[in-house]
Enzyme design. Structure first.
Site, mmCIF file in Angstrom:
data_model
loop_
_atom_site.group_PDB
_atom_site.id
_atom_site.type_symbol
_atom_site.label_atom_id
_atom_site.label_comp_id
_atom_site.label_asym_id
_atom_site.label_seq_id
_atom_site.Cartn_x
_atom_site.Cartn_y
_atom_site.Cartn_z
ATOM 1 C CB SER A 47 15.672 -10.354 6.449
ATOM 2 O OG SER A 47 16.117 -10.497 7.784
ATOM 3 C CE1 TYR A 72 10.365 -9.712 7.998
ATOM 4 C CE2 TYR A 72 12.337 -10.771 8.881
ATOM 5 C CZ TYR A 72 11.722 -9.689 8.265
ATOM 6 O OH TYR A 72 12.468 -8.590 7.910
HETATM 7 N N1 NAP Z 1 14.898 -3.339 10.898
HETATM 8 C C1 NAP Z 1 15.457 -4.520 10.774
HETATM 9 O O1 NAP Z 1 16.104 -5.027 11.733
HETATM 10 C C2 NAP Z 1 15.345 -5.263 9.471
HETATM 11 C C3 NAP Z 1 16.214 -6.363 9.272
HETATM 12 C C4 NAP Z 1 16.152 -7.073 8.089
HETATM 13 C C5 NAP Z 1 15.251 -6.700 7.103
HETATM 14 N N2 NAP Z 1 14.397 -5.650 7.322
HETATM 15 C C6 NAP Z 1 13.454 -5.314 6.240
HETATM 16 O O2 NAP Z 1 13.648 -3.967 5.867
HETATM 17 C C7 NAP Z 1 12.454 -3.442 5.294
HETATM 18 C C8 NAP Z 1 12.161 -2.073 5.903
HETATM 19 O O3 NAP Z 1 11.960 -2.234 7.305
HETATM 20 P P1 NAP Z 1 12.359 -1.106 8.373
HETATM 21 O O4 NAP Z 1 13.169 -1.790 9.407
HETATM 22 O O5 NAP Z 1 12.881 0.099 7.717
HETATM 23 O O6 NAP Z 1 10.917 -0.848 9.013
HETATM 24 P P2 NAP Z 1 10.098 0.502 9.374
HETATM 25 O O7 NAP Z 1 10.998 1.527 9.977
HETATM 26 O O8 NAP Z 1 8.943 0.018 10.188
HETATM 27 O O9 NAP Z 1 9.576 1.035 7.940
HETATM 28 C C9 NAP Z 1 8.631 0.325 7.204
HETATM 29 C C10 NAP Z 1 8.191 1.155 5.992
HETATM 30 O O10 NAP Z 1 7.314 0.340 5.186
HETATM 31 C C11 NAP Z 1 6.070 1.036 4.988
HETATM 32 N N3 NAP Z 1 4.991 0.028 4.929
HETATM 33 C C12 NAP Z 1 4.667 -0.887 5.881
HETATM 34 N N4 NAP Z 1 3.576 -1.596 5.482
HETATM 35 C C13 NAP Z 1 3.218 -1.111 4.261
HETATM 36 C C14 NAP Z 1 2.165 -1.409 3.357
HETATM 37 N N5 NAP Z 1 1.217 -2.327 3.637
HETATM 38 N N6 NAP Z 1 2.080 -0.719 2.191
HETATM 39 C C15 NAP Z 1 3.007 0.242 1.908
HETATM 40 N N7 NAP Z 1 4.024 0.569 2.723
HETATM 41 C C16 NAP Z 1 4.128 -0.094 3.898
HETATM 42 C C17 NAP Z 1 5.955 1.982 6.194
HETATM 43 O O11 NAP Z 1 5.137 3.128 5.921
HETATM 44 P P3 NAP Z 1 3.549 3.186 6.306
HETATM 45 O O12 NAP Z 1 3.405 2.613 7.669
HETATM 46 O O13 NAP Z 1 3.174 4.616 6.157
HETATM 47 O O14 NAP Z 1 2.882 2.343 5.250
HETATM 48 C C18 NAP Z 1 7.420 2.403 6.365
HETATM 49 O O15 NAP Z 1 7.732 3.440 5.446
HETATM 50 C C19 NAP Z 1 11.387 -4.497 5.530
HETATM 51 O O16 NAP Z 1 11.187 -5.240 4.322
HETATM 52 C C20 NAP Z 1 11.983 -5.396 6.601
HETATM 53 O O17 NAP Z 1 11.473 -6.713 6.538
HETATM 54 C C21 NAP Z 1 14.428 -4.937 8.466
#
Ligand code: NAP
Length: 255
Positions: free
Chosen positions: A138, A148
């Site tokens: 990130s 984080y």
């Molecule tokens: N959105 C942003 O602004 C942003 C910015 C920078 C980086 N990121 C990074 O991008 C990545 C994806 O985030 P996102 O924004 O796509 O979030 P999201 O829409 O909340 O999706 C998160 C995914 O991770 C899975 N997950 C969460 N906890 C888990 C666990 N303990 N074991 C297995 N699977 C798990 C969830 O499925 P289940 O709940 O079914 O497990 C879901 O499929 C993360 O690493 C986040 O830190 C996000």
């Protein structure tokens, strides 16, 4: 057909990776906790793209579950060509909160599982002489916003180190550093987003398309969008005291 394993492949950035990889013809292995959502995502992808989709329900904060996913990556009879270490969530708990559990869970999913799965995939891919590993870090990793930021800074340095270790083996490693992306992330972590300007939001599909182009070009760090590349250039060249002050202001807008 190549096979890609995507952790957190049911929502947001992970689901965008799954769609994009399926669209180019990759078979998929999807990992997440919610088994019903895994099945429905897999069914949609099979019918939209005609690829094979395997589901592997696992909670990556649980070591036995991480071991099962690592065993799948190590299985040379069913090779995985692309690993996307994406599963994760926001943590905005204070570092001085009496209960360290939220930080420990975040470290388990976004550090320990990434380390174990990256190692398993790296060994298996090195033996076969090709493969690609993407670790979702990130832009927060360049800031100082609690555990984080520390976790995502680890993901950046880990990816660069793994890339060095695998140099010349045919296996590439890319750290993806997104800015703010519209997904379920902020709502799940109870993070207020009203003060984030529209211009700073990225769409997951465009982000993933840029990242996969960077993977194909062998880039070790992928920061999609010109505006975030410019912002992160400024952050990386600013005095750390200024970065800490900006991080403090951003953090306090969330509490
Ligand atoms: N959105 C942003 O602004 C942003 C910015 C920078 C980086 N990121 C990074 O991008 C990545 C994806 O985030 P996102 O924004 O796509 O979030 P999201 O829409 O909340 O999706 C998160 C995914 O991770 C899975 N997950 C969460 N906890 C888990 C666990 N303990 N074991 C297995 N699977 C798990 C969830 O499925 P289940 O709940 O079914 O497990 C879901 O499929 C993360 O690493 C986040 O830190 C996000």
């Amino acid at each position: 057909m190549p096979t890609a394993l995507v952790t957190g492949g049911t929502s947001g950035i992970g689901a965008a990776f799954a769609r994009r990889l399926a669209a180019r013809g990759d078979d998929l292995v999807l990992v997440a906790r919610d088994a019903a959502r895994l099945e429905s995502t897999a069914a949609e992808l099979r019918s939209a793209y005609g690829v094979e989709v395997e589901v592997l329900p696992a909670d990556l904060s649980v070591r036995d579950d991480v071991t099962r996913v690592a065993e799948r990556l190590a299985d040379q009879a069913r090779p995985v060509d692309v690993l996307v270490n994406n599963a994760g969530f926001g943590v905005h708990h204070r570092l001085t909160d009496p209960d360290p559990a939220p930080h420990e869970r975040a470290i388990a999913v976004m550090v320990e599982a990434v380390l174990v799965l990256g190692g398993a995939a790296g060994r298996a891919m090195r033996e076969r002489g090709h493969g690609a590993i993407v670790n979702v870090a990130s832009t927060a990793g360049y800031l100082a916003m609690g555990s984080y930021s520390a976790i995502k800074a680890w993901a950046m340095t880990y990816s660069e180190s793994l890339s060095n270790e695998l140099a010349g083996t045919g296996v590439t490693v890319t750290a993806l550093a997104p800015g703010w992306v519209r997904t379920e992330f902020h709502e799940r972590a109870d993070i207020t987003t009203s003060s984030i300007p529209d211009a700073l939001w990225l769409e997951a599909d465009a982000l993933v398309a840029e990242c996969l182009a960077d993977v194909d070009a062998g880039k070790v760090v992928s920061i999609p969008s010109r505006r975030y590349r410019a912002l992160m250039f400024a952050v990386r060249h600013a005095p750390r005291s200024a970065v800490r002050a900006a991080s403090r202001r951003l953090s306090s807008s969330r509490h």
